[in-house]
Design a protein around this motif. Structure first.
Motif, short mmCIF file in Angstrom:
data_model
loop_
_atom_site.label_atom_id
_atom_site.label_comp_id
_atom_site.label_asym_id
_atom_site.label_seq_id
_atom_site.Cartn_x
_atom_site.Cartn_y
_atom_site.Cartn_z
N GLY A 1 -3.51 2.28 -11.56
CA GLY A 1 -2.56 1.29 -11.26
C GLY A 1 -1.70 1.74 -10.04
N GLY A 2 -1.28 3.03 -9.87
CA GLY A 2 -0.40 3.57 -9.13
C GLY A 2 -1.33 3.68 -7.63
N ILE A 3 -2.65 4.30 -7.79
CA ILE A 3 -3.43 4.29 -6.81
C ILE A 3 -3.74 3.02 -6.02
N ARG A 4 -3.66 1.88 -6.92
CA ARG A 4 -4.09 0.52 -6.47
C ARG A 4 -2.68 -0.05 -5.33
N HIS A 5 -1.50 0.42 -6.13
CA HIS A 5 -0.34 -0.05 -5.45
C HIS A 5 -0.10 0.83 -4.20
N LEU A 6 -0.81 1.90 -4.12
CA LEU A 6 -0.53 2.74 -2.71
C LEU A 6 -1.69 2.24 -1.97
N VAL A 7 -2.57 1.44 -2.18
CA VAL A 7 -3.76 0.79 -1.38
C VAL A 7 -2.93 -0.27 -0.63
N TRP A 8 -2.14 -1.14 -1.76
CA TRP A 8 -1.39 -2.43 -1.43
C TRP A 8 -0.39 -1.88 -0.17
N ASP A 9 0.25 -0.76 -0.49
CA ASP A 9 1.22 -0.22 0.46
C ASP A 9 0.52 -0.20 1.92
N THR A 10 -0.45 -0.03 2.03
CA THR A 10 -1.15 0.20 3.58
C THR A 10 -1.46 -1.19 3.83
N VAL A 11 -1.08 -2.28 3.28
CA VAL A 11 -1.34 -3.86 3.70
C VAL A 11 -2.89 -3.89 3.52
#
Length: 218
Positions: free
Chosen positions: A173-183
């Motif tokens: 889930g944290g990796i997924r959020h990091l991907v979201w942070d890259t828009v």
């Protein structure tokens, strides 16, 4: 905080240009009828992002939003209560008031969001258990034997299995959020694909970790 920011503007100013801050005040105070009178952090940036970008909402758009929020219970959204700040809104609606998680149908996105928080709490408790196990190991053979017996019981094994899954769920889930942070991955299809990927990856990694542990332990 001024009267304007609280959504309570004197009658003498009732006919002036409406502001997004007034709408936020009405939402926070419960005057719109869709929530209890309580500060809502989600409404804090209402209108401010557009204003900071130099493109604030026009008075017409703000007035329309106010009318939509203050509409009566049986008007079907067609009629609206005049957006005068000295009049109490004729809402009287019986729809559930937010925030209330019980009125929403569970979805993958909301379930994963809640699971991410629960897994974080579980990992915190698991860290306490790990410290207790290490303390028992440092205390001597008798204390360590008791700790090992507890960990080897079916309750202990089930707890360890759950903590393993919580670890990988939180990690993925944290990796997924990091991907979201890259828009990236913010469209609906990608969000659901990413969500199911998190679930499947967590299961696969949990099983792999346990098989590896059983193999290493003989």
């Amino acid at each position: 905080m001024t009267e304007r920011s609280r959504g309570s503007v004197p009658a003498s100013a009732a006919d002036r240009t409406p502001l997004a801050q007034e709408l936020k005040g009405d939402i926070d105070s419960g005057r719109t009828g869709d929530k209890t009178a309580f500060f809502d952090p989600a409404a804090s940036p209402l209108g401010t992002d557009d204003e900071a970008a130099g493109t604030p909402d026009s008075p017409d758009r703000v007035a329309t939003a106010i009318r939509q929020e203050m509409r009566g219970p049986r008007d079907g959204g067609r009629a609206a209560v005049p957006a005068r700040r000295d009049r109490a809104p004729a809402t009287g609606r019986t729809r559930p008031r937010s925030p209330n998680i019980q009125i929403y149908r569970p979805q993958l996105t909301s379930v994963l969001s809640i699971a991410n928080r629960i897994s974080g709490i579980a990992l915190g408790l698991g860290a306490v258990g790990l410290v207790a196990w290490l303390a028992a190991a440092a205390s001597g053979p008798r204390a360590f034997a008791v700790a090992q017996s507890a960990a080897g019981s079916w309750i202990g094994q089930a707890t360890l299995l759950g903590l393993t899954y919580a670890l990988f769920l939180h990690l993925c889930g944290g990796i997924r959020h990091l991907v979201w942070d890259t828009v990236h991955g913010l469209d609906l299809r990608a969000i659901y694909l990413g969500g199911w990927t998190v679930v499947a990856s967590s299961v696969v990694l949990t099983l792999a970790a346990w098989f590896a542990g059983l193999y290493a332990g003989g």
